[in-house]
Write a protein that holds these residues in place. Structure first.
Motif, short mmCIF file in Angstrom:
data_model
loop_
_atom_site.label_atom_id
_atom_site.label_comp_id
_atom_site.label_asym_id
_atom_site.label_seq_id
_atom_site.Cartn_x
_atom_site.Cartn_y
_atom_site.Cartn_z
N UNK A 1 -98.83 44.82 -46.85
CA UNK A 1 -99.30 44.75 -45.17
C UNK A 1 -100.30 45.70 -44.90
N UNK A 2 -101.49 44.97 -44.24
CA UNK A 2 -102.31 46.20 -43.83
C UNK A 2 -102.79 45.73 -42.25
N UNK A 3 -102.95 46.80 -41.51
CA UNK A 3 -103.17 46.55 -40.10
C UNK A 3 -104.71 47.26 -39.96
N UNK A 4 -105.68 46.18 -39.38
CA UNK A 4 -106.92 46.47 -39.14
C UNK A 4 -107.43 45.91 -37.82
N UNK A 5 -108.47 46.77 -37.34
CA UNK A 5 -109.13 45.96 -35.98
C UNK A 5 -110.22 45.32 -36.26
N UNK A 6 -111.09 45.60 -37.30
CA UNK A 6 -112.19 44.91 -37.66
C UNK A 6 -112.50 44.84 -39.03
N UNK A 7 -113.49 43.68 -39.36
CA UNK A 7 -113.64 43.14 -40.85
C UNK A 7 -114.17 44.49 -41.67
N UNK A 8 -114.96 45.39 -41.42
CA UNK A 8 -115.43 46.51 -42.08
C UNK A 8 -114.41 47.44 -42.26
N UNK A 9 -113.08 47.19 -41.83
CA UNK A 9 -112.10 48.25 -42.31
C UNK A 9 -111.29 47.76 -43.47
N UNK A 10 -111.68 46.52 -43.76
CA UNK A 10 -110.86 45.90 -44.92
C UNK A 10 -111.42 46.53 -46.24
N UNK A 11 -110.49 47.01 -47.32
CA UNK A 11 -110.70 47.54 -48.41
C UNK A 11 -110.47 46.49 -49.59
N UNK A 12 -111.63 46.36 -50.57
CA UNK A 12 -111.66 45.28 -51.63
C UNK A 12 -110.57 45.57 -52.52
N UNK A 13 -110.05 46.79 -52.68
CA UNK A 13 -108.93 47.04 -53.57
C UNK A 13 -107.53 46.59 -53.00
N UNK A 14 -107.40 46.22 -51.67
CA UNK A 14 -106.27 45.64 -51.19
C UNK A 14 -105.95 44.26 -51.83
N UNK A 15 -106.86 43.56 -52.06
CA UNK A 15 -107.02 42.25 -52.58
C UNK A 15 -107.14 42.28 -54.11
N UNK A 16 -107.05 43.30 -54.92
CA UNK A 16 -106.94 43.13 -56.49
C UNK A 16 -105.60 42.51 -56.81
N UNK A 17 -105.72 41.60 -57.62
CA UNK A 17 -104.62 40.96 -58.22
C UNK A 17 -103.87 39.99 -57.08
N UNK A 18 -104.66 39.67 -56.08
CA UNK A 18 -103.88 38.80 -55.06
C UNK A 18 -104.29 37.32 -55.43
N UNK A 19 -103.52 36.59 -55.33
CA UNK A 19 -103.69 35.14 -55.47
C UNK A 19 -103.64 34.53 -54.05
N UNK A 20 -102.86 34.88 -53.19
CA UNK A 20 -103.03 34.45 -52.06
C UNK A 20 -102.76 35.17 -50.96
N UNK A 21 -103.88 35.34 -49.81
CA UNK A 21 -103.74 36.38 -48.83
C UNK A 21 -103.49 35.97 -47.59
#
Lengths: 282, 282
Positions: free
Chosen positions: A233-253
Protein backbone atom coordinates in the motif's frame (compact mmCIF):
# COMPACT_ATOMS: atom_id res chain seq x y z
CA UNK A 1 -3.15 -4.62 -15.53
CA UNK A 2 -6.60 -4.07 -14.13
CA UNK A 3 -7.28 -0.84 -12.22
CA UNK A 4 -10.07 -0.90 -9.63
CA UNK A 5 -11.34 2.31 -8.02
CA UNK A 6 -12.86 1.99 -4.54
CA UNK A 7 -16.65 2.19 -4.55
CA UNK A 8 -16.48 5.31 -2.37
CA UNK A 9 -13.43 7.54 -2.73
CA UNK A 10 -12.57 11.22 -2.86
CA UNK A 11 -14.54 14.34 -1.98
CA UNK A 12 -17.19 14.07 0.68
CA UNK A 13 -20.22 16.37 0.70
CA UNK A 14 -18.71 19.04 2.95
CA UNK A 15 -15.37 19.22 1.13
CA UNK A 16 -17.03 19.36 -2.30
CA UNK A 17 -19.28 22.19 -1.10
CA UNK A 18 -16.38 24.13 0.48
CA UNK A 19 -14.22 23.77 -2.62
CA UNK A 20 -17.00 24.97 -4.91
CA UNK A 21 -17.68 27.95 -2.65
CA UNK A 22 -13.97 28.83 -2.61
CA UNK A 23 -13.59 28.64 -6.40
CA UNK A 24 -16.75 30.72 -6.87
CA UNK A 25 -15.40 33.35 -4.46
CA UNK A 26 -12.06 33.31 -6.29
CA UNK A 27 -13.85 33.84 -9.60
CA UNK A 28 -15.49 36.99 -8.18
CA UNK A 29 -12.02 38.54 -7.90
CA UNK A 30 -11.04 41.08 -5.23
CA UNK A 31 -8.93 40.52 -2.13
CA UNK A 32 -9.80 36.95 -1.12
CA UNK A 33 -8.36 34.87 1.71
CA UNK A 34 -8.95 31.61 3.52
CA UNK A 35 -8.39 31.24 7.24
CA UNK A 36 -6.14 28.18 7.31
CA UNK A 37 -6.16 25.81 4.30
CA UNK A 38 -9.69 25.51 2.86
CA UNK A 39 -9.38 21.68 2.88
CA UNK A 40 -6.51 19.29 3.63
CA UNK A 41 -5.37 19.15 -0.03
CA UNK A 42 -2.21 21.15 -0.80
CA UNK A 43 -3.05 20.89 -4.53
CA UNK A 44 -6.48 22.53 -4.13
CA UNK A 45 -4.91 25.19 -1.91
CA UNK A 46 -2.23 25.80 -4.58
CA UNK A 47 -4.85 26.07 -7.35
CA UNK A 48 -6.72 28.68 -5.30
CA UNK A 49 -3.48 30.54 -4.65
CA UNK A 50 -2.86 30.60 -8.39
CA UNK A 51 -6.26 32.35 -8.65
CA UNK A 52 -5.20 34.92 -6.03
CA UNK A 53 -6.65 33.37 -2.88
CA UNK A 54 -4.17 33.65 -0.04
CA UNK A 55 -4.05 31.48 3.09
CA UNK A 56 -3.97 33.44 6.35
CA UNK A 57 -3.05 32.02 9.73
CA UNK A 58 -4.90 34.70 11.66
CA UNK A 59 -7.04 37.73 10.93
CA UNK A 60 -4.68 40.14 12.69
CA UNK A 61 -3.26 41.70 9.50
CA UNK A 62 -6.57 41.81 7.59
CA UNK A 63 -8.89 44.85 7.51
CA UNK A 64 -10.74 44.49 4.26
CA UNK A 65 -11.63 41.83 1.67
CA UNK A 66 -13.33 38.47 1.53
CA UNK A 67 -12.57 35.73 4.04
CA UNK A 68 -13.47 32.13 3.22
CA UNK A 69 -14.03 29.94 6.27
CA UNK A 70 -12.56 26.49 5.69
CA UNK A 71 -14.58 23.25 5.76
CA UNK A 72 -13.31 22.36 9.28
CA UNK A 73 -14.69 25.65 10.61
CA UNK A 74 -13.00 28.25 12.78
CA UNK A 75 -13.31 29.27 16.42
CA UNK A 76 -16.19 31.47 17.54
CA UNK A 77 -13.61 34.16 18.40
CA UNK A 78 -12.23 34.19 14.84
CA UNK A 79 -15.73 34.38 13.38
CA UNK A 80 -16.57 37.27 15.72
CA UNK A 81 -13.40 39.11 14.68
CA UNK A 82 -14.31 38.72 11.00
CA UNK A 83 -17.80 40.09 11.69
CA UNK A 84 -16.44 42.98 13.76
CA UNK A 85 -14.01 43.90 10.98
CA UNK A 86 -16.93 43.86 8.55
CA UNK A 87 -15.10 41.47 6.22
CA UNK A 88 -17.07 39.75 3.47
CA UNK A 89 -17.58 36.24 4.90
CA UNK A 90 -17.97 33.11 2.78
CA UNK A 91 -18.76 30.43 5.35
CA UNK A 92 -17.70 27.12 3.81
CA UNK A 93 -17.83 25.29 7.16
CA UNK A 94 -19.14 21.76 6.54
CA UNK A 95 -22.82 21.76 7.63
CA UNK A 96 -22.16 18.68 9.80
CA UNK A 97 -19.35 20.49 11.62
CA UNK A 98 -21.63 23.53 11.99
CA UNK A 99 -24.23 21.29 13.67
CA UNK A 100 -21.62 20.02 16.15
CA UNK A 101 -20.65 23.64 16.96
CA UNK A 102 -24.31 24.56 17.49
CA UNK A 103 -24.92 21.54 19.73
CA UNK A 104 -21.96 22.48 21.93
CA UNK A 105 -23.29 26.02 22.22
CA UNK A 106 -26.84 24.96 23.13
CA UNK A 107 -25.65 22.27 25.56
CA UNK A 108 -23.44 24.84 27.26
CA UNK A 109 -26.33 27.33 27.45
CA UNK A 110 -28.51 24.64 29.02
CA UNK A 111 -25.97 24.03 31.80
CA UNK A 112 -24.31 20.85 30.54
CA UNK A 113 -20.61 20.21 30.95
CA UNK A 114 -19.51 19.29 27.43
CA UNK A 115 -17.35 16.36 26.33
CA UNK A 116 -16.05 16.49 22.75
CA UNK A 117 -14.86 13.16 21.38
CA UNK A 118 -11.97 13.93 19.05
CA UNK A 119 -8.40 14.93 18.43
CA UNK A 120 -7.61 18.02 20.53
CA UNK A 121 -5.04 19.28 17.99
CA UNK A 122 -7.41 19.17 15.01
CA UNK A 123 -8.77 22.54 13.78
CA UNK A 124 -12.30 21.11 13.59
CA UNK A 125 -12.18 20.18 17.28
CA UNK A 126 -10.62 23.52 18.25
CA UNK A 127 -13.50 25.23 16.44
CA UNK A 128 -16.19 23.04 18.04
CA UNK A 129 -14.74 23.45 21.53
CA UNK A 130 -14.69 27.25 21.20
CA UNK A 131 -18.51 27.31 21.19
CA UNK A 132 -18.70 26.05 24.79
CA UNK A 133 -19.54 28.70 27.33
CA UNK A 134 -19.00 26.52 30.39
CA UNK A 135 -16.76 23.54 31.11
CA UNK A 136 -15.58 21.55 28.10
CA UNK A 137 -13.29 18.53 27.83
CA UNK A 138 -11.76 16.92 24.74
CA UNK A 139 -11.23 13.16 24.99
CA UNK A 140 -9.68 10.94 22.35
CA UNK A 141 -10.86 7.60 23.75
CA UNK A 142 -12.90 5.77 26.37
CA UNK A 143 -9.72 5.44 28.48
CA UNK A 144 -9.33 9.21 28.51
CA UNK A 145 -13.03 9.63 29.34
CA UNK A 146 -12.53 7.31 32.33
CA UNK A 147 -10.36 10.03 33.85
CA UNK A 148 -13.04 12.75 33.61
CA UNK A 149 -14.31 14.18 36.88
CA UNK A 150 -17.80 13.48 38.22
CA UNK A 151 -20.28 15.92 36.64
CA UNK A 152 -24.01 16.57 36.89
CA UNK A 153 -25.38 17.03 33.36
CA UNK A 154 -23.03 15.84 30.62
CA UNK A 155 -23.39 16.70 26.92
CA UNK A 156 -21.44 14.68 24.36
CA UNK A 157 -20.59 15.74 20.82
CA UNK A 158 -18.15 14.07 18.44
CA UNK A 159 -15.69 15.32 15.83
CA UNK A 160 -17.47 14.41 12.57
CA UNK A 161 -14.73 12.02 11.45
CA UNK A 162 -14.55 9.94 14.67
CA UNK A 163 -15.32 6.23 14.64
CA UNK A 164 -18.66 5.18 16.06
CA UNK A 165 -16.93 2.68 18.36
CA UNK A 166 -14.91 5.48 19.93
CA UNK A 167 -18.04 7.54 20.59
CA UNK A 168 -19.63 4.42 22.10
CA UNK A 169 -16.69 3.88 24.48
CA UNK A 170 -16.78 7.50 25.62
CA UNK A 171 -20.56 7.43 26.15
CA UNK A 172 -20.17 4.28 28.24
CA UNK A 173 -17.71 6.06 30.52
CA UNK A 174 -19.75 9.27 30.71
CA UNK A 175 -22.83 7.30 31.76
CA UNK A 176 -20.98 6.53 35.01
CA UNK A 177 -20.06 10.17 35.57
CA UNK A 178 -23.33 12.08 35.67
CA UNK A 179 -27.01 11.84 36.40
CA UNK A 180 -27.97 12.98 32.92
CA UNK A 181 -26.25 12.34 29.64
CA UNK A 182 -27.18 13.95 26.35
CA UNK A 183 -25.44 12.70 23.24
CA UNK A 184 -25.57 14.23 19.78
CA UNK A 185 -24.55 11.77 17.12
CA UNK A 186 -22.52 14.20 15.02
CA UNK A 187 -20.42 11.59 13.24
CA UNK A 188 -20.62 11.80 9.45
CA UNK A 189 -20.49 8.38 7.82
CA UNK A 190 -18.29 9.56 4.92
CA UNK A 191 -15.17 8.44 6.80
CA UNK A 192 -16.53 4.99 7.71
CA UNK A 193 -17.96 4.48 4.21
CA UNK A 194 -14.56 5.25 2.60
CA UNK A 195 -12.76 2.97 5.07
CA UNK A 196 -15.16 0.08 4.43
CA UNK A 197 -14.83 0.53 0.66
CA UNK A 198 -11.03 0.67 1.00
CA UNK A 199 -11.01 -2.60 2.99
CA UNK A 200 -13.13 -4.30 0.33
CA UNK A 201 -10.75 -2.98 -2.32
CA UNK A 202 -7.57 -4.05 -0.52
CA UNK A 203 -8.82 -7.65 -0.39
CA UNK A 204 -9.22 -7.80 -4.18
CA UNK A 205 -5.89 -6.39 -5.38
CA UNK A 206 -2.10 -6.91 -5.29
CA UNK A 207 -1.30 -3.26 -4.63
CA UNK A 208 -3.20 -0.24 -3.26
CA UNK A 209 -2.58 3.41 -4.12
CA UNK A 210 -4.08 5.79 -1.56
CA UNK A 211 -4.31 9.38 -2.80
CA UNK A 212 -4.63 12.44 -0.56
CA UNK A 213 -2.91 15.20 1.40
CA UNK A 214 -0.11 14.07 3.71
CA UNK A 215 -1.77 16.46 6.21
CA UNK A 216 -5.15 14.75 5.83
CA UNK A 217 -6.06 12.62 8.84
CA UNK A 218 -8.70 10.58 7.04
CA UNK A 219 -6.34 9.81 4.12
CA UNK A 220 -3.61 8.63 6.51
CA UNK A 221 -6.18 6.41 8.23
CA UNK A 222 -7.26 4.99 4.83
CA UNK A 223 -3.63 4.07 4.13
CA UNK A 224 -3.33 2.39 7.55
CA UNK A 225 -6.53 0.41 7.04
CA UNK A 226 -5.40 -0.79 3.59
CA UNK A 227 -1.86 -1.68 4.66
CA UNK A 228 -3.26 -3.95 7.39
CA UNK A 229 -4.79 -6.03 4.58
CA UNK A 230 -2.37 -5.42 1.69
CA UNK A 231 1.28 -4.64 2.58
CA UNK A 232 1.85 -3.21 -0.90
CA UNK A 233 0.00 0.00 0.00
CA UNK A 234 1.39 3.41 -0.97
CA UNK A 235 0.17 6.87 0.06
CA UNK A 236 0.76 9.63 -2.51
CA UNK A 237 -0.46 13.18 -2.98
CA UNK A 238 0.02 13.47 -6.75
CA UNK A 239 0.55 11.30 -9.85
CA UNK A 240 4.23 12.20 -10.19
CA UNK A 241 4.96 10.51 -6.83
CA UNK A 242 3.93 7.13 -8.27
CA UNK A 243 6.93 4.80 -8.68
CA UNK A 244 6.76 2.27 -11.60
CA UNK A 245 8.43 -0.44 -9.48
CA UNK A 246 5.39 -0.48 -7.14
CA UNK A 247 3.41 -1.98 -10.01
CA UNK A 248 5.90 -4.70 -10.96
CA UNK A 249 4.21 -8.11 -11.02
CA UNK A 250 0.87 -6.53 -10.16
CA UNK A 251 -2.19 -7.92 -11.98
CA UNK A 252 -4.75 -5.76 -10.20
CA UNK A 253 -4.13 -2.37 -8.64
CA UNK A 254 -6.62 -0.67 -6.35
CA UNK A 255 -7.04 3.10 -6.11
CA UNK A 256 -8.72 4.98 -3.29
CA UNK A 257 -8.64 8.59 -2.09
CA UNK A 258 -9.37 10.60 1.05
CA UNK A 259 -12.39 12.86 1.52
CA UNK A 260 -10.33 15.94 0.58
CA UNK A 261 -8.83 14.56 -2.63
CA UNK A 262 -10.22 16.20 -5.79
CA UNK A 263 -11.37 14.12 -8.74
CA UNK A 264 -8.80 15.63 -11.07
CA UNK A 265 -5.91 14.22 -9.01
CA UNK A 266 -7.54 10.75 -8.90
CA UNK A 267 -7.92 10.92 -12.72
CA UNK A 268 -4.27 11.93 -13.13
CA UNK A 269 -3.14 8.99 -10.98
CA UNK A 270 -5.26 6.53 -12.98
CA UNK A 271 -3.84 7.91 -16.24
CA UNK A 272 -0.32 7.57 -14.87
CA UNK A 273 -0.94 3.93 -13.90
CA UNK A 274 -2.25 3.25 -17.42
CA UNK A 275 0.83 4.93 -18.88
CA UNK A 276 3.21 2.87 -16.71
CA UNK A 277 1.37 -0.29 -17.74
CA UNK A 278 1.55 0.69 -21.43
CA UNK A 279 5.29 1.50 -21.18
CA UNK A 280 5.92 -1.88 -19.53
CA UNK A 281 4.11 -3.84 -22.24
CA UNK A 282 5.12 -1.66 -25.17
CA UNK B 1 -23.08 -21.22 65.48
CA UNK B 2 -22.07 -17.76 64.31
CA UNK B 3 -24.73 -15.57 62.67
CA UNK B 4 -23.53 -12.92 60.22
CA UNK B 5 -25.91 -10.26 58.92
CA UNK B 6 -25.10 -8.77 55.51
CA UNK B 7 -23.58 -5.26 55.71
CA UNK B 8 -26.53 -3.88 53.75
CA UNK B 9 -29.85 -5.66 54.09
CA UNK B 10 -33.54 -4.84 54.41
CA UNK B 11 -35.51 -1.64 53.86
CA UNK B 12 -34.18 0.83 51.32
CA UNK B 13 -34.89 4.55 51.62
CA UNK B 14 -38.06 4.53 49.48
CA UNK B 15 -39.62 1.49 51.14
CA UNK B 16 -38.86 2.80 54.64
CA UNK B 17 -40.47 6.13 53.77
CA UNK B 18 -43.55 4.50 52.18
CA UNK B 19 -44.06 2.16 55.14
CA UNK B 20 -43.78 5.01 57.64
CA UNK B 21 -46.27 7.09 55.64
CA UNK B 22 -48.70 4.17 55.47
CA UNK B 23 -48.55 3.45 59.20
CA UNK B 24 -48.99 7.15 59.98
CA UNK B 25 -52.05 7.27 57.69
CA UNK B 26 -53.42 4.12 59.34
CA UNK B 27 -52.96 5.72 62.76
CA UNK B 28 -55.12 8.65 61.62
CA UNK B 29 -58.05 6.23 61.30
CA UNK B 30 -60.87 6.68 58.77
CA UNK B 31 -61.42 4.76 55.54
CA UNK B 32 -57.87 4.07 54.34
CA UNK B 33 -56.75 2.09 51.29
CA UNK B 34 -53.65 1.32 49.29
CA UNK B 35 -53.70 0.94 45.53
CA UNK B 36 -51.97 -2.40 45.13
CA UNK B 37 -49.70 -3.65 47.96
CA UNK B 38 -47.82 -0.73 49.57
CA UNK B 39 -44.53 -2.66 49.26
CA UNK B 40 -43.68 -6.22 48.21
CA UNK B 41 -43.92 -7.58 51.76
CA UNK B 42 -47.08 -9.62 52.51
CA UNK B 43 -46.33 -9.24 56.26
CA UNK B 44 -46.30 -5.43 56.15
CA UNK B 45 -49.46 -5.50 54.03
CA UNK B 46 -51.08 -7.82 56.62
CA UNK B 47 -50.06 -5.57 59.51
CA UNK B 48 -51.66 -2.60 57.76
CA UNK B 49 -54.79 -4.66 57.07
CA UNK B 50 -54.97 -5.46 60.77
CA UNK B 51 -55.02 -1.69 61.31
CA UNK B 52 -57.91 -1.32 58.86
CA UNK B 53 -55.97 -0.44 55.67
CA UNK B 54 -57.44 -2.36 52.73
CA UNK B 55 -55.67 -3.15 49.45
CA UNK B 56 -57.60 -2.13 46.34
CA UNK B 57 -56.86 -3.31 42.83
CA UNK B 58 -58.52 -0.34 41.20
CA UNK B 59 -60.25 2.84 42.24
CA UNK B 60 -63.55 1.91 40.57
CA UNK B 61 -65.43 1.07 43.77
CA UNK B 62 -63.99 3.93 45.83
CA UNK B 63 -65.69 7.33 46.23
CA UNK B 64 -64.42 8.60 49.55
CA UNK B 65 -61.56 8.05 52.00
CA UNK B 66 -57.77 8.10 51.98
CA UNK B 67 -55.77 6.39 49.25
CA UNK B 68 -52.10 5.60 49.86
CA UNK B 69 -50.03 5.36 46.70
CA UNK B 70 -47.56 2.49 46.97
CA UNK B 71 -43.75 2.88 46.77
CA UNK B 72 -43.66 1.63 43.15
CA UNK B 73 -46.05 4.41 42.11
CA UNK B 74 -49.22 4.18 40.05
CA UNK B 75 -50.15 5.18 36.52
CA UNK B 76 -50.91 8.81 35.70
CA UNK B 77 -54.49 7.72 34.90
CA UNK B 78 -54.96 6.25 38.37
CA UNK B 79 -53.53 9.36 40.03
CA UNK B 80 -55.85 11.54 37.94
CA UNK B 81 -58.84 9.42 38.94
CA UNK B 82 -57.96 9.79 42.63
CA UNK B 83 -57.68 13.57 42.21
CA UNK B 84 -60.96 13.76 40.27
CA UNK B 85 -62.74 11.79 42.99
CA UNK B 86 -61.31 14.20 45.55
CA UNK B 87 -59.89 11.35 47.61
CA UNK B 88 -57.36 12.16 50.34
CA UNK B 89 -54.05 11.19 48.68
CA UNK B 90 -50.98 10.02 50.60
CA UNK B 91 -48.33 9.75 47.90
CA UNK B 92 -45.79 7.21 49.13
CA UNK B 93 -44.21 6.80 45.68
CA UNK B 94 -40.44 6.39 46.11
CA UNK B 95 -38.86 9.78 45.22
CA UNK B 96 -36.49 8.00 42.82
CA UNK B 97 -39.43 6.40 40.99
CA UNK B 98 -41.16 9.80 40.93
CA UNK B 99 -38.08 11.27 39.24
CA UNK B 100 -38.21 8.58 36.56
CA UNK B 101 -41.89 9.34 35.95
CA UNK B 102 -41.14 13.07 35.67
CA UNK B 103 -38.26 12.47 33.25
CA UNK B 104 -40.51 10.38 30.98
CA UNK B 105 -43.12 13.14 31.00
CA UNK B 106 -40.65 15.93 30.20
CA UNK B 107 -38.87 13.88 27.52
CA UNK B 108 -42.21 13.14 25.90
CA UNK B 109 -43.19 16.83 26.02
CA UNK B 110 -39.89 17.75 24.37
CA UNK B 111 -40.57 15.40 21.44
CA UNK B 112 -38.41 12.44 22.40
CA UNK B 113 -39.47 8.85 21.78
CA UNK B 114 -38.96 7.21 25.16
CA UNK B 115 -37.23 3.93 25.94
CA UNK B 116 -37.75 2.55 29.45
CA UNK B 117 -35.23 -0.08 30.54
CA UNK B 118 -37.08 -2.51 32.76
CA UNK B 119 -39.53 -5.33 33.27
CA UNK B 120 -42.74 -4.54 31.35
CA UNK B 121 -44.87 -6.48 33.86
CA UNK B 122 -43.62 -4.63 36.92
CA UNK B 123 -46.00 -2.03 38.45
CA UNK B 124 -43.17 0.49 38.72
CA UNK B 125 -42.53 0.26 34.98
CA UNK B 126 -46.24 0.40 34.18
CA UNK B 127 -46.45 3.58 36.23
CA UNK B 128 -43.37 5.16 34.63
CA UNK B 129 -44.52 4.30 31.11
CA UNK B 130 -47.93 5.89 31.69
CA UNK B 131 -46.32 9.33 31.88
CA UNK B 132 -45.26 9.23 28.23
CA UNK B 133 -47.39 11.32 25.93
CA UNK B 134 -45.83 10.11 22.68
CA UNK B 135 -44.15 6.87 21.66
CA UNK B 136 -42.75 4.72 24.47
CA UNK B 137 -41.02 1.33 24.42
CA UNK B 138 -40.10 -0.97 27.30
CA UNK B 139 -36.97 -3.07 26.76
CA UNK B 140 -35.55 -5.64 29.14
CA UNK B 141 -32.08 -5.92 27.59
CA UNK B 142 -29.67 -4.70 24.94
CA UNK B 143 -30.87 -7.52 22.67
CA UNK B 144 -34.42 -6.23 22.89
CA UNK B 145 -33.21 -2.67 22.26
CA UNK B 146 -31.48 -3.91 19.09
CA UNK B 147 -34.95 -4.56 17.65
CA UNK B 148 -36.19 -1.00 18.23
CA UNK B 149 -37.06 1.01 15.13
CA UNK B 150 -34.98 3.94 13.91
CA UNK B 151 -36.02 7.12 15.76
CA UNK B 152 -34.98 10.76 15.75
CA UNK B 153 -34.64 11.93 19.35
CA UNK B 154 -34.46 9.11 21.91
CA UNK B 155 -34.92 9.53 25.66
CA UNK B 156 -33.84 6.72 27.97
CA UNK B 157 -35.00 6.16 31.54
CA UNK B 158 -34.48 3.04 33.68
CA UNK B 159 -36.57 1.21 36.25
CA UNK B 160 -34.83 2.15 39.52
CA UNK B 161 -33.84 -1.45 40.34
CA UNK B 162 -32.19 -2.26 36.98
CA UNK B 163 -28.52 -3.17 36.78
CA UNK B 164 -26.18 -0.52 35.44
CA UNK B 165 -24.79 -2.99 32.89
CA UNK B 166 -28.26 -3.47 31.43
CA UNK B 167 -28.75 0.28 31.06
CA UNK B 168 -25.33 0.47 29.42
CA UNK B 169 -26.24 -2.23 26.88
CA UNK B 170 -29.50 -0.49 25.98
CA UNK B 171 -27.80 2.91 25.63
CA UNK B 172 -25.23 1.36 23.32
CA UNK B 173 -28.01 0.07 21.04
CA UNK B 174 -30.01 3.31 21.19
CA UNK B 175 -26.95 5.30 20.15
CA UNK B 176 -27.22 3.56 16.76
CA UNK B 177 -30.91 4.33 16.42
CA UNK B 178 -31.22 8.11 16.62
CA UNK B 179 -29.40 11.36 16.03
CA UNK B 180 -29.85 12.48 19.63
CA UNK B 181 -29.88 10.41 22.77
CA UNK B 182 -30.77 11.70 26.21
CA UNK B 183 -30.26 9.37 29.14
CA UNK B 184 -31.42 9.91 32.70
CA UNK B 185 -29.53 7.72 35.13
CA UNK B 186 -32.53 6.77 37.31
CA UNK B 187 -31.03 3.62 38.80
CA UNK B 188 -30.96 3.60 42.60
CA UNK B 189 -27.89 1.85 43.99
CA UNK B 190 -29.81 0.18 46.85
CA UNK B 191 -30.24 -2.97 44.75
CA UNK B 192 -26.59 -3.21 43.69
CA UNK B 193 -25.38 -2.41 47.20
CA UNK B 194 -27.51 -5.25 48.69
CA UNK B 195 -26.36 -7.67 46.00
CA UNK B 196 -22.68 -6.84 46.55
CA UNK B 197 -23.09 -7.22 50.32
CA UNK B 198 -24.92 -10.56 49.79
CA UNK B 199 -22.08 -11.86 47.61
CA UNK B 200 -19.51 -10.91 50.26
CA UNK B 201 -21.65 -12.66 52.85
CA UNK B 202 -22.16 -15.84 50.82
CA UNK B 203 -18.40 -16.30 50.50
CA UNK B 204 -17.94 -16.31 54.29
CA UNK B 205 -20.63 -18.75 55.41
CA UNK B 206 -21.85 -22.37 55.08
CA UNK B 207 -25.51 -21.43 54.63
CA UNK B 208 -27.41 -18.28 53.58
CA UNK B 209 -30.93 -17.32 54.66
CA UNK B 210 -32.48 -14.71 52.34
CA UNK B 211 -35.56 -13.03 53.81
CA UNK B 212 -38.23 -11.23 51.81
CA UNK B 213 -41.54 -11.40 49.93
CA UNK B 214 -41.85 -14.21 47.41
CA UNK B 215 -43.36 -11.50 45.18
CA UNK B 216 -40.31 -9.24 45.62
CA UNK B 217 -38.11 -9.15 42.52
CA UNK B 218 -35.05 -7.81 44.32
CA UNK B 219 -35.29 -10.50 47.05
CA UNK B 220 -35.52 -13.27 44.44
CA UNK B 221 -32.47 -11.81 42.73
CA UNK B 222 -30.60 -11.73 46.07
CA UNK B 223 -31.35 -15.43 46.52
CA UNK B 224 -30.10 -16.17 42.98
CA UNK B 225 -26.90 -14.22 43.53
CA UNK B 226 -26.21 -16.04 46.82
CA UNK B 227 -27.02 -19.50 45.50
CA UNK B 228 -24.46 -19.04 42.72
CA UNK B 229 -21.81 -18.80 45.46
CA UNK B 230 -23.32 -20.93 48.23
CA UNK B 231 -25.67 -23.78 47.21
CA UNK B 232 -27.08 -23.92 50.75
CA UNK B 233 -29.15 -20.78 50.17
CA UNK B 234 -32.80 -20.61 51.28
CA UNK B 235 -35.38 -17.91 50.56
CA UNK B 236 -38.01 -17.43 53.27
CA UNK B 237 -40.65 -14.82 54.05
CA UNK B 238 -40.98 -15.40 57.80
CA UNK B 239 -39.15 -17.07 60.71
CA UNK B 240 -41.58 -20.00 60.91
CA UNK B 241 -40.51 -21.15 57.43
CA UNK B 242 -36.97 -21.80 58.67
CA UNK B 243 -36.20 -25.56 58.78
CA UNK B 244 -33.76 -26.74 61.50
CA UNK B 245 -32.15 -29.27 59.13
CA UNK B 246 -30.86 -26.40 56.95
CA UNK B 247 -28.54 -25.50 59.82
CA UNK B 248 -27.17 -28.97 60.45
CA UNK B 249 -23.38 -29.00 60.37
CA UNK B 250 -23.32 -25.23 59.80
CA UNK B 251 -20.67 -23.25 61.68
CA UNK B 252 -21.51 -19.86 60.21
CA UNK B 253 -24.89 -18.83 58.84
CA UNK B 254 -25.40 -15.67 56.79
CA UNK B 255 -28.58 -13.61 56.84
CA UNK B 256 -29.64 -11.06 54.24
CA UNK B 257 -32.95 -9.45 53.27
CA UNK B 258 -34.55 -7.68 50.32
CA UNK B 259 -35.26 -3.94 50.16
CA UNK B 260 -38.89 -4.50 51.20
CA UNK B 261 -38.19 -6.69 54.23
CA UNK B 262 -38.93 -4.97 57.56
CA UNK B 263 -36.44 -5.08 60.42
CA UNK B 264 -38.84 -6.89 62.71
CA UNK B 265 -38.92 -9.94 60.40
CA UNK B 266 -35.11 -9.98 60.16
CA UNK B 267 -34.95 -9.86 63.98
CA UNK B 268 -37.45 -12.73 64.28
CA UNK B 269 -35.41 -14.87 61.88
CA UNK B 270 -32.20 -14.21 63.80
CA UNK B 271 -33.93 -15.12 67.07
CA UNK B 272 -35.25 -18.31 65.51
CA UNK B 273 -31.76 -19.30 64.32
CA UNK B 274 -30.41 -18.68 67.83
CA UNK B 275 -33.24 -20.82 69.27
CA UNK B 276 -32.56 -23.68 66.83
CA UNK B 277 -28.86 -23.53 67.74
CA UNK B 278 -29.68 -23.55 71.45
CA UNK B 279 -32.08 -26.51 71.06
CA UNK B 280 -29.42 -28.42 69.17
CA UNK B 281 -26.74 -27.88 71.80
CA UNK B 282 -29.01 -28.06 74.85
Amino acid sequence: MEIILAKQAGFCFGVKRATQMAFEAADMGGQTFTLGPIIHSPQVVQKLEDMGVKVLNDLGELDTGTIIIRSHGVTSGELEEAVRKELEIVDATCPFVKKAQEHVQSLSCAGYDVVVVGDADHPEVQGIVSYAMGKVYVVGSGDEAAKLPRMSKIGVVAQTTQSFENLEDVVRQCLRRGSELRVFHTICDATAVRQDAAKDLAKQVDCVIVIGGFNSGNTKRLAEVCSEIQVRTHHIETADQLLPEWLEGVARVGVTAGASTPKWIIDEVIEMIEQIDKDKNG
